[in-house]
Design a protein around this motif. Sequence first.
Motif, PDB file in Angstrom:
ATOM      1  N   GLU A   1      -0.971-134.826  -1.923  1.00  0.00           N
ATOM      2  CA  GLU A   1      -1.728-135.203  -0.725  1.00  0.00           C
ATOM      3  C   GLU A   1      -0.780-135.674   0.372  1.00  0.00           C
ATOM      4  O   GLU A   1       0.293-136.204   0.105  1.00  0.00           O
ATOM      5  N   ARG A   2      -1.209-135.484   1.620  1.00  0.00           N
ATOM      6  CA  ARG A   2      -0.422-135.971   2.758  1.00  0.00           C
ATOM      7  C   ARG A   2      -1.377-136.560   3.801  1.00  0.00           C
ATOM      8  O   ARG A   2      -2.253-135.873   4.304  1.00  0.00           O
ATOM      9  N   ASP A   3      -1.192-137.836   4.085  1.00  0.00           N
ATOM     10  CA  ASP A   3      -1.919-138.492   5.164  1.00  0.00           C
ATOM     11  C   ASP A   3      -1.122-138.236   6.442  1.00  0.00           C
ATOM     12  O   ASP A   3      -0.077-138.846   6.670  1.00  0.00           O
ATOM     13  N   LEU A   4      -1.620-137.321   7.265  1.00  0.00           N
ATOM     14  CA  LEU A   4      -0.819-136.832   8.384  1.00  0.00           C
ATOM     15  C   LEU A   4      -0.394-137.923   9.350  1.00  0.00           C
ATOM     16  O   LEU A   4       0.740-137.929   9.844  1.00  0.00           O
ATOM     17  N   PHE A   5      -1.312-138.840   9.655  1.00  0.00           N
ATOM     18  CA  PHE A   5      -1.011-139.854  10.670  1.00  0.00           C
ATOM     19  C   PHE A   5      -0.997-141.269  10.102  1.00  0.00           C
ATOM     20  O   PHE A   5      -0.995-142.250  10.857  1.00  0.00           O
ATOM     21  N   ASP A   6      -0.976-141.367   8.775  1.00  0.00           N
ATOM     22  CA  ASP A   6      -0.912-142.664   8.084  1.00  0.00           C
ATOM     23  C   ASP A   6      -2.035-143.608   8.469  1.00  0.00           C
ATOM     24  O   ASP A   6      -1.860-144.831   8.465  1.00  0.00           O
TER      25      ASP A   6
END
Length: 253
Positions: A154-159
């Motif tokens: 998973e990647r949280d694009l903008f945190d």
Amino acid sequence: MKLNFLPAGRLRMKKSIYVSGADRSETIDLPVSSALIRHKQGNVLFDTGCHPSVVDHAEARWGTLAKVMKPLMGANETLLPSLACVGMEPGDIDIVVNSHFHPDHCGCNQFFRKATILAHAKEIEAAQAPGAEAAGYLRADWDYGQPIEALNGERDLFDDGSVVLVPLPGHTPGTLGALVGLDRDGQFLLASDSVSLRQNLDADTAPRNTWNVDEQLKTFAEVRRIERAGATVICGHDDQQWKSLRKGSEGYE
């Protein structure tokens, strides 16, 4: 933050690829879409649709694949005109997320020279493997020499939890979805071809163009879990759903 669904092509394929029991002579018309996510930290495109050249010269671009998925759209139904309708140009895009590297999902990558391209590491590996062209990975579409950032989970694009990329393998080894959270309209799961048609999810039946059926059925279970938590599932090619969505400049917030 805003979410806009943009027309990015249209295809005709055999219905039996998606619907078990359909006569092999039956066809189904499939919308091809891109999603524009406008966040205060940057503009994101989820998928880039079909290359505009396939409107008139599909076989020159896609070879024999053009017989399997026949383009139906006019030039104004491809991504760049759709993007212009919301007042944006390719240079305005900061990030391109490719759900996977089939040519109806990454065909316009070449136009986004300023953008960072994100894809799953397993998808990059599959597209580079021997025989990849025969599996639908056309280098002319997915590889224009731009750097591609590989994701492994998973990647949280903008945190901030507003745009989270989630692995949804099955259709291909590295299919990605995007979970988008909006203040007014709630959560959307951009499922791409992890759920090509809603009836595939409801019947728990993988289409014939599935890379790994076991992985696909696990992904269906994960998509249902996300849906139960409140997200609206946006299917990859469901014409009935596509007709119901607000499109172009009439977006979601």
